[in-house]
Design an enzyme around this catalytic site. Structure first.
Site, PDB file in Angstrom:
ATOM      1  N   ALA A 112      40.490  42.354  51.122  1.00  0.00           N
ATOM      2  CA  ALA A 112      41.127  41.167  50.573  1.00  0.00           C
ATOM      3  C   ALA A 112      42.356  41.658  49.825  1.00  0.00           C
ATOM      4  O   ALA A 112      42.288  42.669  49.126  1.00  0.00           O
ATOM      5  CB  ALA A 112      40.176  40.467  49.614  1.00  0.00           C
ATOM      6  N   HIS A 246      39.469  36.341  40.452  1.00  0.00           N
ATOM      7  CA  HIS A 246      38.637  37.066  41.412  1.00  0.00           C
ATOM      8  C   HIS A 246      37.774  36.083  42.210  1.00  0.00           C
ATOM      9  O   HIS A 246      37.574  36.253  43.411  1.00  0.00           O
ATOM     10  CB  HIS A 246      37.756  38.090  40.681  1.00  0.00           C
ATOM     11  CG  HIS A 246      36.860  38.877  41.588  1.00  0.00           C
ATOM     12  ND1 HIS A 246      37.353  39.721  42.565  1.00  0.00           N
ATOM     13  CD2 HIS A 246      35.507  38.931  41.685  1.00  0.00           C
ATOM     14  CE1 HIS A 246      36.326  40.251  43.223  1.00  0.00           C
ATOM     15  NE2 HIS A 246      35.197  39.791  42.706  1.00  0.00           N
TER      16      HIS A 246
HETATM   17  N1  HPA Z   1      46.742  42.240  44.298  1.00  0.00           N
HETATM   18  C1  HPA Z   1      45.937  43.307  44.416  1.00  0.00           C
HETATM   19  N2  HPA Z   1      44.743  43.254  44.965  1.00  0.00           N
HETATM   20  C2  HPA Z   1      44.312  42.091  45.420  1.00  0.00           C
HETATM   21  C3  HPA Z   1      45.087  40.917  45.337  1.00  0.00           C
HETATM   22  C4  HPA Z   1      46.369  41.003  44.734  1.00  0.00           C
HETATM   23  O1  HPA Z   1      47.117  40.017  44.615  1.00  0.00           O
HETATM   24  N3  HPA Z   1      44.358  39.921  45.894  1.00  0.00           N
HETATM   25  C5  HPA Z   1      43.188  40.478  46.313  1.00  0.00           C
HETATM   26  N4  HPA Z   1      43.164  41.784  46.039  1.00  0.00           N
END
Ligand code: HPA
Length: 272
Positions: A112, A246
């Site tokens: 992700a 998150h």
């Molecule tokens: N930045 C870093 N890691 C991540 C992000 C983000 O915007 N979204 C999900 N993991």
């Protein structure tokens, strides 16, 4: 380290005798659904494997799942180790070293991450073409053990072109939309500042996340071909208007998870 890895691999090999996977998948946050597609599953908790690091992050299970897709043996890692959790780079990539000794030849990494390229949206699936390592370190630092790989490994095709091409063809067949781009690996655990995102974007990254790069480096070193698929769960800081959460990241990952699973399953069926 070699003996430790051998001990871990031997434990796994003794426990799971009716699987001989050559393909492994690392499942990112909220992307664990692939295991539902696996048949004849067998599980091994990380905590039971000698010398294996232990998982702490929310949304990550912490176990190896052996199973089959259309008769093809697969090893899935449900839960990965992040540098921001305080693990050393060697610990973060330890499972990939074990994979090498288990006979894994190809690795699909998923994650992700945040979108920097403004043609992306939350929910976009991005084939990773290349990475930028912003961790300030990497897993290969230190005395080299030639039994694992070369001192100065080539990194000109971190994500195997042949696998990328295959993934594209299959996505088109399935009608799954995807983009392509460069993934920057950021140390975290905070979501980047807006200024950092501008800087990372100028360096050429289309997306940013806190994983994947260490495992990709280790796999290339260990002679394992890698395919990377990133799930853009949000736009990066300064591009999206709202603050990061998150929970939202995991929720968006879960939404795209079905498409990602279909795609990865199809890739596995067609890879060998
Ligand atoms: N930045 C870093 N890691 C991540 C992000 C983000 O915007 N979204 C999900 N993991």
């Amino acid at each position: 380290m070699y003996d430790k890895v051998t001990e871990s691999a031997r434990y796994i090999g003794n426990k799971v005798t009716n699987f001989k996977p050559e393909i492994a998948v690392i499942l990112g946050s909220g992307l664990g659904d692939l295991v539902n597609v696996l048949e004849d599953k067998e599980y091994i908790d990380y905590k039971d494997i000698p010398n294996f690091p232990q998982s702490t992050v929310e949304g990550h299970e912490g176990r190896l799942v052996f199973g089959r897709i259309k008769g093809i043996d697969v090893l899935a890692m449900q839960g990965r180790f992040h540098y921001y959790e305080g693990y050393t780079m060697k610990e973060v990539t330890y499972p990939v070293y074990v994979m090498q000794q288990l006979g894994i030849k190809k690795l699909i990494v998923t994650n992700a991450c945040g979108g920097i390229n403004t043609s992306f949206n939350p929910g976009t699936l991005m084939l990773i073409k290349d990475f930028i390592n912003l961790f300030g370190t990497n897993p290969l630092i230190g005395v080299n053990d030639q039994r694992f790989g070369p001192r100065f490994p080539d990194m000109s095709e971190p994500y195997k072109l042949e696998l990328i091409d295959k993934a594209k063809t299959l996505a088109d067949e399935l009608g799954i939309e995807y983009k392509e781009g460069i993934y920057a690996g950021f140390m975290g655990p905070y979501y980047e500042t807006a200024a950092e995102i501008v800087s990372i974007g100028r360096q050429g990254a289309d997306a940013v996340g806190m994983s994947t790069v260490p495992e990709t480096i280790a796999a290339n070193y260990l002679g394992i071909d890698v395919l990377g698929i990133a799930c853009i769960t949000n736009m990066a800081t300064g591009i999206q208007k709202h603050k990061h959460s998150h929970e939202r990241v995991v929720a968006t990952a879960k939404k795209v998870s079905a498409d990602l699973c279909t795609w990865v399953a199809k890739i596995i069926e067609n890879i060998e």
